[in-house]
Design an enzyme around this catalytic site. Structure first.
Site, short mmCIF file in Angstrom:
data_model
loop_
_atom_site.label_atom_id
_atom_site.label_comp_id
_atom_site.label_asym_id
_atom_site.label_seq_id
_atom_site.Cartn_x
_atom_site.Cartn_y
_atom_site.Cartn_z
N ASP A 140 0.86 -1.17 0.00
CA ASP A 140 0.00 0.00 0.00
C ASP A 140 0.91 1.24 0.00
O ASP A 140 2.13 1.14 0.23
CB ASP A 140 -0.97 -0.02 1.18
C1 BGC Z 1 -5.00 3.19 -0.07
C2 BGC Z 1 -5.12 2.12 -1.13
C3 BGC Z 1 -4.93 2.72 -2.50
C4 BGC Z 1 -3.58 3.42 -2.53
C5 BGC Z 1 -3.20 3.98 -3.88
C6 BGC Z 1 -3.75 4.03 -0.24
O1 BGC Z 1 -3.75 5.13 0.61
O2 BGC Z 1 -5.00 2.56 1.20
O3 BGC Z 1 -6.38 1.50 -1.03
O4 BGC Z 1 -5.02 1.75 -3.49
O5 BGC Z 1 -3.59 4.46 -1.57
O6 BGC Z 1 -3.88 5.10 -4.21
#
Ligand code: BGC
Length: 722
Positions: free
Chosen positions: A288
């Site tokens: 993530d």
């Molecule tokens: C979120 C994810 C997301 C990623 C990319 C993160 O802050 O938890 O779900 O896919 O950002 O944008």
């Protein structure tokens, strides 16, 4: 490597330098570095501190020229980008990767396409209320067509975190509280996004997230700890991921949280033993955002280098935007602290997805022209409209709906006039002007209406005077759900309730249209309002869908997939609770709260229709592998409608305590007025078993009770001996 591209991958690996290998693991976002004299974080803080308005920041950001780190790209130090879309920009970056780097390895472009790219469909929590796998697949196909035309290769979706705590803002992104329903949703989305051949330029690789347990963050506070028994983890959290893997999902994103003390981003057991060796996942993992760096904040890694080692050893292949791999992996390998084979393992998995997507043969999967021809097509809008209609849940109706054709409406509240608020969370590429508000829909259909924001009593009185029915938009703004949007109070703000009181005092019929990204605590609203339609954040076709439902052109058919609690204090509130020694009852000394009723305001599975349904003739045949339940469902009213047949089972006594009841099958059925149909529900026997405390899988045997109804109201039941 055993797979189809194994030889090609090995050949390529043998030509790659250490730096080039590390480059493949690095995903960059566009940074605005150089555009301002302060960092983005400082800019955001200026907004929080009131030194700059949100609008000013938006303007500043839109005018800033993004920095794509092209020097690094040319040197083979970037393998992927996050959060950029548009055929022109992405093809230009791809051209650098393919034509100007030493080995010409194409880039992988990832983006959050959670519920549409430009044709925004209802937020996933809403769409799950349609209980319609065919629809779930159809909307994912549209997302894939649009997003791939804008150059995107991978979506970070579906989000399959089972969510039982409405305080958590991210419940909006998933399919609610039930593991079986979330599994069906996740698998349908994977099928829709990926199609049956990733090589086709109009599909996306899917990446299921967040692995695992994120939806159970303690107290619904985002990013918080998750601590639960392994048996519970296997029964409540894992099934949707297993379903996505069976459907062939190509990516998995580890969750931000720790699971029983180990951050998922550094959990070798989770990401290698369970995910690959037990569940058989053979795609790539991507951390993530910034999660590898956060291993230091978790207090697990001593520094960024340690974080890099822990994450790659655990099985995190790509580093989303923290640059921890980029800075540290080569050093770790050169010093012999990290075996190069682990680096090769991660690189191979990423190259494999690039091969599967056909990027080596066709790195430019789209053109500016295709993008122009693929966005917001009328047939896409039509599906978005269907999804919005099927997602909305009629919560209460005291004889007001459907409205007579000639009804003159008084629209109250800015939510009924807003376009931008209709899209909900994670709709990054949405545009306000693409959305139809309720007000727009009235305009478009020549429905007589007056509008009042609700702030000025005089204006309100005038608007009400010339109308037959009052519609009032209430609930949450889109910024109140989604990531970083946990809430400790789930009630409707007092100002909104005061406007409702004022409207009720006019003595005209009042219909509340709720817009929200999570279940809200609405006991007072249920008491006071004669009619409540749960519209969620319904997407681009919001207004048209709402109007069609209100006037009865379409019969409401959504059923809740998350329990509506009385207050946040009741969270997590969910139907499949474990049997206690003292089930809630009249006595004080039973499992309940003193100050709220035992039953929720609205249970899982609940939703009204303009018609009524009845069940009869429930039968079950048992074979070695499956149970087949047949039941006759009839539409007993005078209008056509869709019923959601929901089948729950309650297990007999077992060596581990089990839920009072669990959903095991469902089916959406369309029935003409007075029509009857026999519905067949197939239930694999394996679905009825459980894990004992020693984590052994146990078959279910003994006397089992099946009920058909919603999670609170039995309609018909059948007991069988297995
Ligand atoms: C979120 C994810 C997301 C990623 C990319 C993160 O802050 O938890 O779900 O896919 O950002 O944008």
């Amino acid at each position: 490597m055993q797979n189809k591209y194994g030889d090609k991958i090995n050949q390529l690996l043998s030509k790659m330098t250490l730096d080039e290998k590390v480059g493949q693991l690095r995903q960059c976002g566009p940074s605005l570095a150089g555009a301002f004299s302060v960092s983005l974080e400082e800019l955001l803080n200026m907004v929080y501190d009131g030194k700059m308005s949100g609008e000013e920041l938006k303007k500043l950001l839109s005018e800033a020229k993004p920095d794509y780190h092209e020097e690094d790209l040319r040197a083979g130090r970037i393998g992927s980008y996050n959060g950029i879309a548009g055929a022109e920009t992405l093809n230009a970056l791809q051209r650098i990767a393919v034509e100007e780097t030493r080995l010409g390895i194409p880039l992988l472009f990832g983006f959050d396409v959670l519920h549409g790219y430009r044709t925004i469909t209802p937020i996933p929590l809403a769409e799950s209320c349609a209980w319609d796998p065919e629809l779930w697949e159809k909307t994912a196909i549209i997302s894939a067509r649009e997003a791939s035309s804008a150059g995107i290769h991978m979506t970070y979706a579906p989000m399959v975190d089972v969510s039982r705590d409405a305080r958590w803002g991210r419940v909006a992104e998933g399919a609610g509280e039930d593991p079986y329903l979330v599994s069906c949703f996740g698998a349908a989305k994977v099928r829709g996004f990926q199609g049956d051949d990733l090589n086709r330029p109009d599909v996306l690789a899917a990446c299921a997230k967040h692995f695992a347990g994120y939806g159970a963050a303690e107290a619904g506070r985002d990013y918080n700890r998750v601590d639960m028994s392994m048996a519970r983890f296997h029964e409540e959290i894992l099934p949707p991921f297993a379903a996505c893997i069976r459907a062939g999902v190509r990516g998995i994103m580890p969750a931000f949280n720790d699971l029983n003390g180990v951050p998922c981003t550094a959990d070798r057991w989770l990401l290698t033993e369970l995910l690959r060796e037990t569940l058989g996942f053979d795609g790539m993992t991507i951390s993530d955002a910034n999660a590898i760096a956060e291993l230091v904040d978790h207090g697990l890694a001593t520094d960024r280098e340690d974080a890099a080692r822990l994450a790659i050893e655990a099985g995190v292949d790509m580093d989303m935007t923290s640059d921890v791999y980029h800075e540290n992996i080569a050093g770790l390998v050169s010093r012999g602290t990290l075996p190069e084979s682990l680096l090769d393992r991660a690189v191979s998995r990423i190259l494999q997805i690039k091969y599967e997507l056909g990027l080596f043969d066709n790195p430019y999967r789209t053109t500016v022209q295709r993008e122009g021809e693929s966005i917001l097509l009328p047939q896409y809008r039509e599906v978005a409209g269907e999804a919005a209609e099927k997602s909305m849940v009629l919560l209460k109706n005291e004889g007001i709906l459907p409205l007579p054709e000639e009804a003159r409406l008084c629209l109250v509240g800015c939510l009924l006039a807003s376009r931008g608020e209709m899209t909900g969370t994670w709709a990054i590429s949405a545009r306000d002007e693409d959305c139809v508000s309720v007000l727009d829909a009235c305009e478009g259909r020549n429905i007589p209406y007056a509008y009042a924001s609700g702030a000025d009593s005089g204006e309100l009185e005038k608007a009400v005077a010339d109308s037959d029915v009052i519609l009032v938009g209430m609930g949450e703004l889109k910024s109140q759900s989604g990531e970083g949007a946990s809430r400790a109070d789930l009630s409707i703000p007092t100002q909104q309730m005061a406007v409702l009181d004022q409207l009720l005092a006019f003595g005209k019929p009042v219909v509340v249209v709720l817009f929200n990204g999570r279940p809200l605590a609405i006991p007072e609203l249920r008491e006071k309002a004669p009619c409540v339609l749960e519209a969620w954040h319904p997407g681009v076709e919001a207004g048209n869908a709402i109007v069609r439902l209100l006037f009865g052109e379409v019969n409401p058919s959504g059923r809740l997939t998350m329990t509506f609690p009385h207050s946040a204090g009741q969270c997590p509130a969910y139907y499949a609770h474990i049997r206690t020694g003292r089930p809630a009852g009249k006595s004080r000394f039973t499992s309940k709260y003193l100050d709220v009723p035992v039953e929720p305001v609205y249970p899982f599975g609940y939703g009204l229709s303009y018609t009524t349904f009845a069940y009869s003739d429930m039968r079950c045949t048992v074979s070695d592998q499956d149970l087949l339940i047949k039941v006759v469902v009839g539409n007993t009213g005078n209008v056509d409608g869709d019923e959601i047949v929901q089948c729950y089972f309650s297990a007999p006594a077992t060596s581990r305590v089990r839920p009072t009841r669990q959903l095991v099958a469902f089916q959406r059925v369309s029935l003409k007025a007075k029509e009857h149909k026999t519905v067949s529900l197939e239930i694999p026997r394996r679905q009825l078993g459980y894990h004992d405390r020693g984590m052994n899988y146990r078959e279910c045997s003994g006397s089992i009770l099946f009920t058909i109804g919603d999670a609170m109201h039995d309609r018909i039941h059948l007991e069988i001996d297995l």
